[in-house]
Design an enzyme around this catalytic site. Structure first.
Site, mmCIF file in Angstrom:
data_model
loop_
_atom_site.group_PDB
_atom_site.id
_atom_site.type_symbol
_atom_site.label_atom_id
_atom_site.label_comp_id
_atom_site.label_asym_id
_atom_site.label_seq_id
_atom_site.Cartn_x
_atom_site.Cartn_y
_atom_site.Cartn_z
ATOM 1 N N GLN A 107 -3.630 10.157 -15.946
ATOM 2 C CA GLN A 107 -4.097 11.409 -15.338
ATOM 3 C C GLN A 107 -3.131 12.530 -15.710
ATOM 4 O OE1 GLN A 107 -6.725 12.647 -13.540
ATOM 5 N NE2 GLN A 107 -5.612 14.594 -13.511
ATOM 6 N N PHE A 108 -3.675 13.617 -16.180
ATOM 7 C CA PHE A 108 -2.890 14.818 -16.485
ATOM 8 C C PHE A 108 -2.025 15.155 -15.275
ATOM 9 C CE2 PHE A 108 -1.991 19.252 -17.071
ATOM 10 C CZ PHE A 108 -2.072 19.499 -18.424
ATOM 11 N N GLY A 109 -0.725 15.289 -15.486
ATOM 12 C CA GLY A 109 0.182 15.635 -14.374
ATOM 13 C C GLY A 109 0.731 14.430 -13.631
ATOM 14 N N CYS B 7 0.824 -1.219 0.000
ATOM 15 C CA CYS B 7 0.000 0.000 0.000
ATOM 16 C C CYS B 7 0.857 1.269 0.000
ATOM 17 C CB CYS B 7 -0.922 -0.049 1.226
ATOM 18 S SG CYS B 7 -2.072 1.310 1.350
ATOM 19 N N TYR C 263 3.242 8.482 -11.894
ATOM 20 C CA TYR C 263 2.324 7.719 -11.040
ATOM 21 C C TYR C 263 1.471 6.755 -11.877
ATOM 22 C CZ TYR C 263 -1.157 7.221 -7.230
ATOM 23 O OH TYR C 263 -2.001 6.749 -6.243
HETATM 24 N N1 CAA Z 1 -6.560 18.397 -18.896
HETATM 25 C C1 CAA Z 1 -6.145 19.248 -19.875
HETATM 26 N N2 CAA Z 1 -5.460 20.364 -19.628
HETATM 27 C C2 CAA Z 1 -5.160 20.641 -18.351
HETATM 28 C C3 CAA Z 1 -5.555 19.796 -17.287
HETATM 29 C C4 CAA Z 1 -6.302 18.656 -17.623
HETATM 30 N N3 CAA Z 1 -6.718 17.795 -16.677
HETATM 31 N N4 CAA Z 1 -5.108 20.328 -16.135
HETATM 32 C C5 CAA Z 1 -4.438 21.463 -16.456
HETATM 33 N N5 CAA Z 1 -4.500 21.645 -17.792
HETATM 34 C C6 CAA Z 1 -3.912 22.746 -18.567
HETATM 35 C C7 CAA Z 1 -4.148 24.074 -17.879
HETATM 36 O O1 CAA Z 1 -5.391 24.598 -18.288
HETATM 37 C C8 CAA Z 1 -2.959 24.900 -18.390
HETATM 38 O O2 CAA Z 1 -3.223 25.312 -19.704
HETATM 39 P P1 CAA Z 1 -2.538 26.656 -20.288
HETATM 40 O O3 CAA Z 1 -1.057 26.455 -20.222
HETATM 41 O O4 CAA Z 1 -3.082 26.752 -21.676
HETATM 42 O O5 CAA Z 1 -3.013 27.774 -19.392
HETATM 43 C C9 CAA Z 1 -1.869 23.878 -18.405
HETATM 44 O O6 CAA Z 1 -2.490 22.587 -18.552
HETATM 45 C C10 CAA Z 1 -1.131 23.890 -17.088
HETATM 46 O O7 CAA Z 1 0.057 23.271 -17.288
HETATM 47 P P2 CAA Z 1 1.205 23.413 -16.200
HETATM 48 O O8 CAA Z 1 2.370 22.661 -16.696
HETATM 49 O O9 CAA Z 1 1.402 24.844 -15.825
HETATM 50 O O10 CAA Z 1 0.565 22.610 -14.982
HETATM 51 P P3 CAA Z 1 0.202 23.136 -13.543
HETATM 52 O O11 CAA Z 1 1.466 23.321 -12.829
HETATM 53 O O12 CAA Z 1 -0.799 24.196 -13.571
HETATM 54 O O13 CAA Z 1 -0.565 21.842 -12.926
HETATM 55 C C11 CAA Z 1 -0.637 19.693 -11.978
HETATM 56 C C12 CAA Z 1 -0.024 20.571 -13.049
HETATM 57 C C13 CAA Z 1 -0.290 20.226 -10.597
HETATM 58 C C14 CAA Z 1 -0.055 18.317 -12.122
HETATM 59 C C15 CAA Z 1 -2.145 19.676 -12.183
HETATM 60 O O14 CAA Z 1 -2.416 19.292 -13.505
HETATM 61 C C16 CAA Z 1 -2.843 18.696 -11.246
HETATM 62 O O15 CAA Z 1 -2.964 18.910 -10.053
HETATM 63 N N6 CAA Z 1 -3.357 17.584 -11.797
HETATM 64 C C17 CAA Z 1 -4.113 16.627 -11.036
HETATM 65 C C18 CAA Z 1 -3.205 15.588 -10.556
HETATM 66 C C19 CAA Z 1 -3.985 14.544 -9.802
HETATM 67 O O16 CAA Z 1 -5.147 14.260 -10.029
HETATM 68 N N7 CAA Z 1 -3.295 13.921 -8.877
HETATM 69 C C20 CAA Z 1 -3.891 12.907 -8.092
HETATM 70 C C21 CAA Z 1 -3.167 12.860 -6.784
HETATM 71 S S1 CAA Z 1 -3.973 11.776 -5.643
HETATM 72 C C22 CAA Z 1 -3.643 10.285 -6.255
HETATM 73 O O17 CAA Z 1 -2.844 10.098 -7.112
HETATM 74 C C23 CAA Z 1 -4.392 9.180 -5.630
HETATM 75 C C24 CAA Z 1 -5.026 8.335 -6.640
HETATM 76 O O18 CAA Z 1 -4.545 7.242 -6.897
HETATM 77 C C25 CAA Z 1 -6.238 8.808 -7.316
#
Ligand code: CAA
Length: 248
Positions: free
Chosen positions: A148-150, A89, A154
């Site tokens: 997942q975006f970002g 886990c 993972y």
């Molecule tokens: N789809 C498409 N475009 C997206 C997007 C998405 N989901 N999310 C952000 N964007 C776009 C934004 O609109 C922005 O566009 P512009 O440049 O045209 O303005 C651009 O992407 C942002 O890019 P950056 O490189 O600047 O990214 P950021 O630093 O703002 O954010 C991030 C990056 C922090 C990773 C953010 O995308 C995020 O938090 N993503 C979610 C991650 C997530 O869900 N993590 C889960 C953690 S918990 C877990 O993992 C447990 C589990 O098992 C579920």
């Protein structure tokens, strides 16, 4: 019969704690694995659980290191006894868009979330097959299934976890050992709390159940898979995601 022994890596975390409680309720003797740097946190957790009537053992081990995982398993076997159930886990996130991701963010997630499956499971699997009974449950994620975006790091590690389960399941099937994956969706823990609030709200809005899951909802399924009666379930992946991603 003496109680079977279960090791839950990441056992003091959000989902891990609920798994420890579920397995204890089902009669297992439970050991919560913790990251060595979190010794104080782990001891506090153990005391808090004891105050609430739950006696858990704790064991230190960095699951991203084979040597450390080996020491952790040896420590458990000598202090407590052979490990019959392993719940992998322990996991971390280092979210970044791919173009900004640094090698250390990639490696940290792959080694903690994926290498760990080899590092820890390797220590316990021979004992399970020799004794003719064992349960291995790997905690993956909806984001391994759908991306997942970002989260390239993972998502890659979590997708790998189920490949690992399916392959190992075949190798140990004749020896009474099952290997399964659970893929939680967004569960209310510190890990999901770290996502920016507006991003989290957007994600929850896509969940058919319109809420995050609870650690107990994941733990319940772990409990079932570790039951004697689940002996014919192996190499399977179970989703606990409120409908966020559906597959069969
Ligand atoms: N789809 C498409 N475009 C997206 C997007 C998405 N989901 N999310 C952000 N964007 C776009 C934004 O609109 C922005 O566009 P512009 O440049 O045209 O303005 C651009 O992407 C942002 O890019 P950056 O490189 O600047 O990214 P950021 O630093 O703002 O954010 C991030 C990056 C922090 C990773 C953010 O995308 C995020 O938090 N993503 C979610 C991650 C997530 O869900 N993590 C889960 C953690 S918990 C877990 O993992 C447990 C589990 O098992 C579920």
């Amino acid at each position: 019969m003496a109680a079977r022994i279960a090791l839950v890596t990441g056992g003091i975390g959000g989902i891990g704690s609920a798994i420890c409680l579920e397995l204890a309720e089902r009669g297992f003797k439970v050991v919560a694995g913790y990251y060595p740097a979190e010794k104080d946190l782990a001891e506090e957790w153990q005391k808090k659980q004891a105050a609430e009537g739950h006696e858990f053992e704790i064991a230190s081990g960095d699951v991203s290191s084979f040597e450390d995982s080996q020491k952790m398993a040896q420590d458990i076997v000598s202090r407590i006894g052979p490990i019959d159930v392993l719940v992998n886990c322990a996991g971390i996130t280092r979210d970044k868009t791919f173009k900004k991701m640094e090698p250390d963010q990639w490696r940290a997630v792959i080694s903690t979330n994926l290498d760990s499956l080899f590092n820890v499971t390797r220590q316990v699997v021979d004992g399970m097959t020799e004794r003719g009974w064992g349960r291995i449950v790997n905690i993956s994620s909806v984001n391994g299934q759908r991306g997942q975006f970002g989260q390239t790091n993972y998502s890659a590690a979590k997708a790998g976890a189920h490949g690992f389960s399916m392959a190992l399941a075949q190798e140990v099937a004749r020896k009474g050992v099952t290997v399964n994956t659970i893929s939680p969706g967004y569960i209310a823990t510190e890990m999901t709390q770290a996502i920016a609030e507006e991003v989290r709200a957007q994600i929850v809005a896509q969940v058919p159940m319109a809420r995050m899951g609870t650690p107990e909802e994941v733990a319940y399924l772990v409990g079932i898979l570790c039951d004697d009666r689940a002996g014919y379930i192996t190499g399977a992946n179970y989703e606990v995601n409120g409908g966020l991603f559906m597959s069969f």
